[in-house]
Enzyme design. Structure first.
Site, short mmCIF file in Angstrom:
data_model
loop_
_atom_site.label_atom_id
_atom_site.label_comp_id
_atom_site.label_asym_id
_atom_site.label_seq_id
_atom_site.Cartn_x
_atom_site.Cartn_y
_atom_site.Cartn_z
N HIS A 1 34.76 -53.96 43.25
CA HIS A 1 34.59 -55.12 42.37
C HIS A 1 34.86 -54.75 40.92
O HIS A 1 35.53 -55.46 40.19
CB HIS A 1 33.16 -55.68 42.49
CG HIS A 1 32.76 -56.00 43.90
ND1 HIS A 1 31.47 -56.12 44.32
CD2 HIS A 1 33.53 -56.21 45.00
CE1 HIS A 1 31.44 -56.41 45.61
NE2 HIS A 1 32.68 -56.45 46.05
N ASP B 1 32.20 -62.03 39.05
CA ASP B 1 33.03 -61.94 40.25
C ASP B 1 32.40 -62.77 41.36
O ASP B 1 31.35 -63.37 41.19
CB ASP B 1 33.30 -60.49 40.65
CG ASP B 1 32.07 -59.75 41.14
OD1 ASP B 1 31.28 -60.32 41.92
OD2 ASP B 1 31.89 -58.59 40.73
N HIS C 1 42.44 -49.40 55.80
CA HIS C 1 41.50 -50.39 56.33
C HIS C 1 41.79 -51.77 55.76
O HIS C 1 41.12 -52.73 56.09
CB HIS C 1 40.07 -49.97 56.02
CG HIS C 1 39.69 -50.07 54.57
ND1 HIS C 1 40.56 -49.79 53.55
CD2 HIS C 1 38.53 -50.43 53.97
CE1 HIS C 1 39.94 -49.96 52.39
NE2 HIS C 1 38.71 -50.36 52.62
N GLU D 1 47.11 -51.66 45.61
CA GLU D 1 47.49 -50.34 45.09
C GLU D 1 48.69 -49.80 45.85
O GLU D 1 49.60 -49.20 45.28
CB GLU D 1 46.29 -49.39 45.17
CG GLU D 1 45.20 -49.75 44.16
CD GLU D 1 43.82 -49.19 44.47
OE1 GLU D 1 42.86 -49.55 43.77
OE2 GLU D 1 43.68 -48.40 45.43
N ALA E 1 34.41 -56.91 56.90
CA ALA E 1 34.56 -57.87 55.80
C ALA E 1 35.77 -58.76 56.05
O ALA E 1 35.98 -59.23 57.17
CB ALA E 1 34.61 -57.15 54.45
N GLU E 2 36.63 -58.94 55.03
CA GLU E 2 37.77 -59.84 55.21
C GLU E 2 39.04 -59.04 55.50
O GLU E 2 40.15 -59.53 55.34
CB GLU E 2 37.90 -60.77 53.99
CG GLU E 2 38.75 -60.33 52.82
CD GLU E 2 38.41 -59.01 52.16
OE1 GLU E 2 37.40 -58.35 52.53
OE2 GLU E 2 39.18 -58.62 51.26
N GLN E 3 38.87 -57.80 55.99
CA GLN E 3 40.04 -56.93 56.16
C GLN E 3 40.99 -57.42 57.26
O GLN E 3 42.20 -57.20 57.18
CB GLN E 3 39.59 -55.50 56.43
CG GLN E 3 38.88 -54.90 55.21
CD GLN E 3 37.99 -53.74 55.56
OE1 GLN E 3 37.98 -53.25 56.69
NE2 GLN E 3 37.21 -53.26 54.59
N1 UDP Z 1 39.09 -45.58 46.26
C1 UDP Z 1 39.52 -44.40 45.70
N2 UDP Z 1 39.43 -43.26 46.45
C2 UDP Z 1 38.97 -43.23 47.72
C3 UDP Z 1 38.57 -44.46 48.30
C4 UDP Z 1 38.64 -45.62 47.54
O1 UDP Z 1 39.97 -44.34 44.55
O2 UDP Z 1 38.94 -42.16 48.33
C5 UDP Z 1 39.19 -46.83 45.47
C6 UDP Z 1 40.45 -47.56 45.87
O3 UDP Z 1 41.55 -47.08 45.11
C7 UDP Z 1 40.09 -49.01 45.58
C8 UDP Z 1 38.58 -49.07 45.83
O4 UDP Z 1 38.12 -47.72 45.75
O5 UDP Z 1 40.35 -49.33 44.23
C9 UDP Z 1 38.26 -49.66 47.20
O6 UDP Z 1 38.49 -51.03 47.19
P1 UDP Z 1 39.05 -51.80 48.47
O7 UDP Z 1 39.03 -53.26 48.11
O8 UDP Z 1 40.33 -51.26 48.91
O9 UDP Z 1 38.05 -51.46 49.63
P2 UDP Z 1 36.54 -51.90 49.92
O10 UDP Z 1 35.88 -52.16 48.60
O11 UDP Z 1 36.68 -53.13 50.77
O12 UDP Z 1 36.01 -50.72 50.68
#
Ligand code: UDP
Length: 480
Positions: free
Chosen positions: A19, A117, A365, A373, A388-390
């Site tokens: 977030h 958010d 995931h 990214e 989640a919404e993956q």
């Molecule tokens: N991230 C990172 N290194 C890791 C794992 C995650 O920098 O080893 C960062 C990733 O780049 C992204 C965020 O953590 O910006 C994860 O957000 P995402 O929405 O992809 O996943 P979620 O929050 O649903 O797990």
């Protein structure tokens, strides 16, 4: 004579790297390009007080103010309270502190807007109280918002206890066809208590004047216009403005050097990057075997297999330091793959890894930040959604955008096995048909993402339009 202070936008980030990071980038752009001042407000997580200090200090270097709300006690909540309950309680109980902070900021500069958010819809009434516009920031995509809108519409007029299920398939704008099994967690069954929370949350979204969404035209095409127009026509949800991709390299240097050094020693375009929270031991073992069988080089960020359904980085430090995720890998795996694979525990500088010339593919995931990214770096994906919404994201990426291959389970229990993983990785890396198409699409989309965010691009213009409205309204209020 000194210039009058710039109108000030206050952005409120709920706990969790996924977030804060995109919101930080949004704030940076507002300040750097769109003529407002900004403060990013965070909550104090007592268990991990420094979790985001690197992100916040990098923001201050970018000219964005930061403020952490004082801690609020949560120890009266049951020890097994769900992470989302904790989150919502934390935000709800922090509102008096946020009100005080907003009054403080507004005594020095006109407030331009309040931007929590999507977890912070409870904050929206504060904007009405202070007479400033409220916009919600979504670090998820338009398709997921559309799913939420469908749930709210299906339940129009329904009281709690009478909530209605969504149909088994939904045709969403942009040609996205979503079936129940791919709905985001909580949307599948109206009898589950979480469904009621979702509907109430969706109804609260209506108090916002607009949505700022971390997506861009080319990744959810035609969609954007439809959603914005339909929403405005029907009055269900406010208009949505795609302002992404907001991607920000991590400022957390822990472990960064080891990964990047290793990548530097690999041939260009040779490495499969793997990162997600493993679902359990079986899942980890299949993934390890699949990677090994593929014969490709890999960089794997291994986290503790999540056995408790916890699904957020928030509270990282609750996990015991002595837990070593690498110890969960199958026996002998690290030794056998040491020539061509690197496994690192817990964290990698993902944005930098994805944009490294050695990185060719991402087994993901499908978290939406990770997706953007990858897209921004031109890296195609193997979509392996977990929670989640993956699954929504995986559908969009594999069926609509064509930038990911999604392996399908052949086993009755739904487990994706080593065979499917090996096949997907090989196809993505070397395949002459599907693989090639996905690799090409990733290149195109990378260019489109860069265009959207550059001066004059679609997302840049959206933000300029919204910031323009905020500034005009702030000046108008000042003159009254
Ligand atoms: N991230 C990172 N290194 C890791 C794992 C995650 O920098 O080893 C960062 C990733 O780049 C992204 C965020 O953590 O910006 C994860 O957000 P995402 O929405 O992809 O996943 P979620 O929050 O649903 O797990």
């Amino acid at each position: 004579r000194t210039a009058p202070p710039r109108p000030h936008v206050v952005l409120v980030a709920s706990p969790g790297a996924g977030h804060l990071i995109p919101m930080a980038e949004l704030a940076r752009r507002l300040v750097a390009h769109h003529g407002v001042a900004a403060t990013v407000v965070t909550f104090t997580d007592l268990s991990a007080p420094d979790a985001h200090s690197a992100v916040l200090s990098s923001l201050r270097d970018d000219g964005v103010d930061t403020a952490a709300l004082p801690a609020v006690p949560l120890d009266d909540l049951p020890a097994d309270a769900h992470i989302e309950t904790l989150l919502l309680e934390l935000i709800g109980r922090s509102i008096p502190h946020l009100r005080a902070l907003l009054r403080d900021i507004s005594s020095a500069a006109p407030l331009a807007a309040l931007v929590p958010d999507f977890f912070g819809s409870m904050v929206l009434p504060l904007a009405a109280e202070l007479g400033v516009p409220a916009y919600l920031f979504f670090p998820i995509n338009l398709t997921s918002i559309s799913l939420m809108r469908s749930a709210v519409e299906v339940n129009d007029g329904a009281a709690s206890g009478e909530y209605r299920d969504l149909p088994n398939t939904l045709q969403l704008p942009g040609g996205v066809s979503l079936s129940r099994e791919d709905y985001a967690d909580g949307f599948r069954n109206s009898k589950e208590p979480v469904y009621a929370h979702i509907i109430e949350e969706g109804r609260r979204y209506r108090a916002a004047a607009g949505f700022l969404v971390n997506t861009f035209d080319e990744i959810e095409p035609s969609y954007v216009e439809k959603l914005t127009k339909q929403a405005a026509d029907q009055g269900t949800f406010p208009p949505a403005y795609p302002v992404g991709p907001c991607v920000r390299p991590s400022s957390d240097e822990d472990g960064a050097l080891a990964c990047l050094d290793w990548l530097d020693r690999q041939p260009a375009g040779s490495v499969v990057y793997v990162s997600f929270r493993e679902r359990g031991l079986v899942h980890t073992a299949e993934l390890a075997a699949g990677l090994e069988d593929s014969g490709h080089r890999f960089l794997w960020v291994v986290r503790m297999p999540s056995l408790d359904g916890e699904n957020s980085d928030w509270g990282k430090s609750h996990r015991r330091a002595e837990d070593d995720p690498l110890a969960w890998l199958p026996e002998g795996f690290l030794e056998r793959t040491s020539g061509h694979g690197l496994a690192v525990a817990a964290w990698a500088p993902q944005v930098r890894v994805l944009s490294h010339p050695a990185t060719a593919a991402f087994v993901s995931h499908c978290g939406w930040n990770s997706t953007l990214e990858s897209v921004a770096a031109g890296v195609p994906m193997v979509a392996w959604p977990l929670y989640a919404e993956q699954r929504v994201n995986a559908v969009v990426l594999s069926q609509n955008v064509g930038v990911a291959l999604r392996p399908r389970a052949t086993r009755a229990d739904g487990l994706i096995t080593r065979k499917e993983i090996t096949a997907a990785v090989r196809e993505l890396m070397d395949g002459e048909e599907k693989g090639r198409a996905v690799r090409r699409r990733a290149e195109d989309l990378q260019e489109a993402a860069a265009r959207a965010g550059a001066p004059g691009g679609s997302s840049w213009q959206m933000l300029e339009e919204v910031a323009g409205k905020w500034k005009a309204a702030a000046l108008g209020r000042q003159k009254q």
